[in-house]
Write a protein that holds these residues in place. Structure first.
Motif, short mmCIF file in Angstrom:
data_model
loop_
_atom_site.label_atom_id
_atom_site.label_comp_id
_atom_site.label_asym_id
_atom_site.label_seq_id
_atom_site.Cartn_x
_atom_site.Cartn_y
_atom_site.Cartn_z
N GLU A 37 0.88 -1.25 -0.10
CA GLU A 37 -0.13 -0.12 -0.21
C GLU A 37 0.81 1.31 -0.08
N GLU A 40 2.57 1.85 -3.37
CA GLU A 40 1.43 2.08 -4.30
C GLU A 40 1.43 3.76 -4.21
N LYS A 41 1.28 4.32 -3.09
CA LYS A 41 1.03 5.71 -2.66
C LYS A 41 2.11 6.43 -2.97
N SER A 42 3.24 5.89 -3.06
CA SER A 42 4.62 6.77 -3.07
C SER A 42 4.69 6.93 -4.63
N PRO A 45 2.60 10.87 -5.26
CA PRO A 45 2.00 11.51 -4.05
C PRO A 45 0.77 12.58 -4.53
N VAL A 48 -3.17 10.20 -4.91
CA VAL A 48 -3.48 9.07 -4.03
C VAL A 48 -4.65 8.21 -4.08
N GLN A 49 -5.67 8.81 -4.80
CA GLN A 49 -6.87 8.27 -5.44
C GLN A 49 -6.76 7.05 -6.33
N ALA A 51 -3.82 5.48 -6.45
CA ALA A 51 -3.13 4.38 -5.47
C ALA A 51 -4.23 3.63 -4.77
N ASP A 52 -5.27 4.29 -4.22
CA ASP A 52 -6.25 3.65 -3.50
C ASP A 52 -7.26 2.85 -4.14
#
Length: 80
Positions: A37, A40-42, A45, A48-49, A51-52
């Motif tokens: 997680e 993915e978010k990194s 930045p 982030v949506q 990645a979510d």
């Protein structure tokens, strides 16, 4: 342009590797999920949506592996 393509390919290969590993019922799968997680978010930045969405799409497969690991542990502990 070639560097962008290579970077995208590298990220896709790493994503597939993470996702394959997260489908295996194994010790430490929860910690590994957290690392996935965060990775993915990194990647972006500012998005982030995205990645979510990727994480949520894959989460059911991870939950199935986690449940299988817990069930195996329970069965193994009953044998000992």
């Amino acid at each position: 342009v070639n560097n962008q393509y290579e970077d995208s390919q590298r990220k896709n290969h790493l994503r597939r590797a993470y996702q394959k590993c997260l489908q295996v019922p194994m010790h430490g799968v929860e910690r590994f999920w957290g690392e996935y997680e965060a990775w993915e978010k990194s990647l972006d930045p500012n998005n982030v949506q995205q990645a979510d969405m990727v994480v949520r799409t894959f989460e059911p497969k991870h939950k199935a592996a986690r449940a299988a690991y817990k069930e195996r542990n329970k069965l193994r502990n009953n044998i000992q």
